[in-house]
Structures are given as structure tokens and as C-alpha cells.
Write an enzyme that holds these catalytic residues in place. Structure first.
Site, short mmCIF file in Angstrom:
data_model
loop_
_atom_site.label_atom_id
_atom_site.label_comp_id
_atom_site.label_asym_id
_atom_site.label_seq_id
_atom_site.Cartn_x
_atom_site.Cartn_y
_atom_site.Cartn_z
CG ASP A 90 3.86 20.54 7.76
OD1 ASP A 90 4.85 20.94 7.11
OD2 ASP A 90 3.74 20.73 8.98
N GLY A 91 5.37 18.40 5.82
CA GLY A 91 6.34 17.32 6.00
C GLY A 91 7.24 17.07 4.81
CG ASN A 92 6.43 18.86 1.00
OD1 ASN A 92 5.67 17.92 1.23
ND2 ASN A 92 6.09 19.88 0.23
N GLY A 93 9.90 18.72 3.86
CA GLY A 93 11.32 18.85 4.24
C GLY A 93 11.80 17.61 4.98
CG HIS A 147 9.26 21.94 -1.28
ND1 HIS A 147 8.43 21.79 -0.19
CD2 HIS A 147 10.26 22.76 -0.88
CE1 HIS A 147 8.91 22.51 0.82
NE2 HIS A 147 10.03 23.10 0.43
CB SER A 179 1.65 30.02 5.05
OG SER A 179 2.97 30.13 5.56
CB THR A 180 1.16 35.32 4.94
OG1 THR A 180 0.55 34.71 6.09
CG2 THR A 180 0.08 35.70 3.96
CG ASN A 196 5.31 28.70 4.04
OD1 ASN A 196 4.32 28.17 3.53
ND2 ASN A 196 5.82 28.27 5.19
CD1 TRP A 197 5.47 35.78 2.18
CD2 TRP A 197 6.89 35.53 0.47
NE1 TRP A 197 4.74 35.87 1.00
CE2 TRP A 197 5.59 35.72 -0.06
CE3 TRP A 197 7.95 35.35 -0.44
CZ2 TRP A 197 5.32 35.74 -1.42
CZ3 TRP A 197 7.68 35.36 -1.80
CH2 TRP A 197 6.38 35.56 -2.28
CB SER A 241 0.19 26.55 10.22
OG SER A 241 0.90 25.67 11.05
C1 IPE Z 1 1.94 25.24 6.81
O1 IPE Z 1 3.10 24.49 6.98
C2 IPE Z 1 1.95 25.93 5.48
C3 IPE Z 1 1.82 25.08 4.30
C4 IPE Z 1 1.63 23.79 4.32
C5 IPE Z 1 1.89 25.75 3.04
P1 IPE Z 1 4.37 25.08 7.73
O2 IPE Z 1 5.39 24.01 7.75
O3 IPE Z 1 4.74 26.39 7.13
O4 IPE Z 1 3.78 25.35 9.19
P2 IPE Z 1 4.52 25.50 10.59
O5 IPE Z 1 5.61 26.52 10.40
O6 IPE Z 1 5.06 24.16 10.96
O7 IPE Z 1 3.45 25.94 11.54
C1 IPE Z 2 5.21 21.77 3.58
O1 IPE Z 2 6.34 21.04 3.91
C2 IPE Z 2 5.40 22.58 2.31
C3 IPE Z 2 5.36 24.04 2.50
C4 IPE Z 2 5.17 24.66 3.62
C5 IPE Z 2 5.61 24.84 1.32
P1 IPE Z 2 7.50 21.69 4.78
O2 IPE Z 2 8.49 22.33 3.87
O3 IPE Z 2 6.92 22.58 5.82
O4 IPE Z 2 8.14 20.40 5.44
P2 IPE Z 2 8.69 20.27 6.92
O5 IPE Z 2 7.61 20.68 7.86
O6 IPE Z 2 9.89 21.18 7.01
O7 IPE Z 2 9.05 18.82 7.06
MG MG Z 3 6.30 22.25 7.70
#
Ligand code: IPE
Ligand code: IPE
Ligand code: MG
Length: 258
Positions: A34-37, A51, A79-80, A82-83, A210
Site C-alpha cells: 500500500d501507498g503507491n498513490g 504503481h 482487491s475486489t 479496487n474496481w 482491507s
Molecule cells: C489494499 O489496499 C489492496 C491492495 C494493496 C491491492 P487499498 O489501498 O485498496 O486499501 P484501503 O482502501 O486503503 O483499505
Molecule cells: C496500493 O497503493 C496499490 C493498489 C491498491 C493497487 P494505493 O494505490 O492504494 O496507494 P495509496 O493508498 O492511494 O497511497
Molecule cells: Mg491504498
């Protein structure tokens, strides 16, 4: 090709760091990447660049786990839920999964990685489904680290699917409902036949599951780090493993020293 796992000469193995006890390594590590964004946003970049960089962190982590002697790595890729993200981001992720699989498959084969994809794969783009099927078959006989990539994975969906499969067998008269136990339930999960994770790592500081591996994480040790996934490296993995080695796992029993 420079970013690919494949190289023509054997790559340098990472030696086990001095502080780690090889006899007390987790057999199976699961990671919520988590945390790519946020990583991208902090650099003024579009989220999707996070990503892309996250893929490098995953390759790094897989190699380190393999070299240090961790038997299995399970990574949460999509995740389901993430759609629910903007269509552009979802499309980017699907295209990224395709590109990475195509680029890395030879390296994975060479390094004896056995890759599996856990989740409901049917809604994925057809090209990705083909690449997944090909990678799964091509690496099925490999004896190295097991690498599970959770793609369109949801813990609740997995549990419902297992219940439905057992119910169908019972309705066909093949299974006595009274004989359903934890072992036979676990055998209907995507992780059938695999050990449960010993350690769950979640990056970016979020303190939640999550919808990840709801059954399998029953007794996992949890390690939450503020490190954002694209920055996850040997030092961060070492911290997680040292944290794990300092835990006392009781599985509901008592501490023999008390
Ligand atoms: C969990 O991360 C899913 C993946 C890492 C693929 P999310 O960023 O989707 O989780 P939430 O929304 O913060 O719970
Ligand atoms: C996790 O990073 C990657 C996926 C869920 C695919 P995020 O995209 O959730 O990154 P944040 O949480 O928005 O920083
Ligand atoms: Mg995230």
C-alpha cells in the site's frame, strides 16, 4: 530489458543479514502493498507512476525473500474493491500487470519461482487471463519460492466461494455436511494446500486488513510500517523479519516463561 528480472548471467544472491536467525524465518510472508498513490503524490507525479515503481519494490522483495530462505510470498496486487477506482487507473493497472508478466516470465522461470494468481480471474481482461494461465503452467514444476499474486482477490468472496463449493458437493450427495471441518473448508480456498502466512506486512501505515486473506491470517503476526510500498527495500524487509523474530507466538497457549 534492463528492468527485467531476466539476465543472461546468474545474478548476485543477497546474503542473509547477520542479525537474522535462518531457523526462525517465517515460512510464508504476506504483504499488503500500500501507498503507491501517496508515493507518487509526494513527488508531484500521477498516481500510476507509484504503481510502476511498486512493481520494482515487488521484484526486490521477491528476490530478497527467495535469497533469504522464505518459502512463500503472497502479495495483494488488486482487491475486489479496487474496481471502485477511476477507470483510467484500473485500466493502467491491468495493462501494467500484462506488461510485467510478459517481461518477467523468463526470469521467474530461470529463478525457479512458482507463480500462482489467487482470486476471481474471470473478470480480468482476456489477454491478462492468457498470460496468467501461461505463467502458472510454465512455472508449476518449479521448486523455488512460491509466489502468490492476489488479483481481483477478496477475502469475503473467497469464503463465500468455499461455502458454495462445499454446499454444491453436499447437494450432489458427495459430502456429509456433518463431516465439514476446518481442513476441508481450507481445501476449498484459493490457497488450498499452502501454509498460512506467518507474517503479514502492511506498508504506508494503514492499520487494517482491507479484505485480505481473512481465513489464512488467523494467527499471522502483523507488522505495519510507515514506509510507502515503492520505497520498500532490504532494510524495510529486514526490520519486518527482525520484528517477527522478536515475537512470541502462542496460538492461544501460554508463555512457558510465565
Ligand atoms: C489494499 O489496499 C489492496 C491492495 C494493496 C491491492 P487499498 O489501498 O485498496 O486499501 P484501503 O482502501 O486503503 O483499505
Ligand atoms: C496500493 O497503493 C496499490 C493498489 C491498491 C493497487 P494505493 O494505490 O492504494 O496507494 P495509496 O493508498 O492511494 O497511497
Ligand atoms: Mg491504498
Amino acid at each position: 530489458m534492463s528492468r527485467a528480472l531476466a539476465t543472461s548471467t546468474p545474478r548476485q544472491q543477497h546474503p542473509l543479514p547477520a542479525g537474522l536467525d535462518p531457523a526462525r524465518l517465517p515460512s510464508h510472508v504476506a504483504v499488503i502493498m500500500d501507498g503507491n498513490g501517496r508515493w507518487a503524490r509526494r513527488r508531484g507525479l500521477p498516481r500510476v507512476m507509484g504503481h510502476r515503481e511498486g512493481v520494482e519494490a515487488l521484484k526486490r522483495t521477491l528476490r530478497l525473500c527467495s535469497d533469504w530462505g522464505v518459502g512463500a510470498l503472497t502479495a495483494y496486487a488488486f482487491s475486489t474493491e479496487n474496481w471502485n477506482r477511476p477507470g483510467e487507473e484500473v485500466n493502467f493497472l491491468m495493462a501494467l500487470f500484462e506488461r510485467v508478466l510478459e517481461r518477467e516470465i523468463e526470469g521467474l522461470e530461470r529463478e525457479q519461482v512458482r507463480i500462482s494468481f489467487l482470486g476471481d480471474l474471470e473478470p480480468l481482461p482476456h489477454r491478462l487471463q492468457h498470460l496468467i494461465a501461461d505463467a502458472t503452467v510454465r512455472t508449476a514444476g518449479n521448486g523455488g519460492i512460491r509466489f502468490n499474486v492476489c488479483t481481483n482477490y477478496g477475502g469475503r468472496a473467497e469464503l463465500v466461494r468455499a461455502a458454495r463449493r462445499l454446499a454444491e458437493r453436499a447437494a450432489r450427495g458427495e459430502l456429509d455436511p456433518a463431516s465439514i471441518d476446518e481442513g476441508c473448508f481450507a481445501a476449498e480456498l484459493h490457497t488450498a494446500g499452502q501454509l498460512d502466512p506467518d507474517l503479514l506486512i502492511r506498508t504506508s501505515g494503514e492499520q487494517r486488513i482491507s479484505n485480505f486473506l481473512l481465513w489464512q491470517l488467523a494467527y499471522a503476526e502483523l507488522h505495519i510500517t510507515e514506509v510507502l510500498w515503492p520505497d520498500f527495500n532490504a532494510e524495510a524487509l529486514l526490520s519486518a523479519l527482525l520484528d517477527y523474530q522478536n515475537r512470541q507466538r502462542r496460538f492461544g497457549g501460554v508463555d512457558p516463561a510465565c
